[in-house]
Design a protein around this motif. Structure first.
Motif: not given
Length: 106
Positions: A34-41, A98-106
């Motif tokens: 996800i980007t820091s703007d909240g968009l799913y990549i 662009i700041s990106w992040g990984g969201s890991y949901h378990t």
């Protein structure tokens, strides 16, 4: 389809998210980029989310995830309503500001 400011196309990033979910978490997790703007990549659980806003698809925790990505630090929160842990970690793909992040949901 590509991502502005990077040399990666979305198919590559989507396949990467699926690969991480399958290999590290034995396909028991959802990996999102996800980007820091909240968009799913990328979204290993639902490719239809690509290009969508996390605030629209995950309204309760969307802003928490975006805020954590903007901090550029590792964070987590627990969603007791569905007994899951969400881990957010900064990631760098390509040559972008662009700041990106990984969201890991378990």
């Amino acid at each position: 389809m590509g991502v502005t400011g990077t040399d990666y196309d979305l198919d590559f990033v989507q396949n990467l998210s699926k690969s991480v979910a399958e290999s590290i978490y034995k396909d028991a997790a959802i990996v999102r980029i996800i980007t820091s703007d909240g968009l799913y990549i990328a979204d290993s659980g639902n490719a239809n989310n690509i290009g969508q806003s996390i605030q629209g698809t995950s309204s309760e925790f969307g802003q928490k995830i975006v805020d954590q990505i903007k901090l550029g630090d590792i964070g987590y929160f627990i969603d007791e309503s569905n007994n899951t842990v969400n881990v957010i970690a900064p990631i760098m793909l390509g040559n972008t500001n662009i700041s990106w992040g990984g969201s890991y949901h378990t």
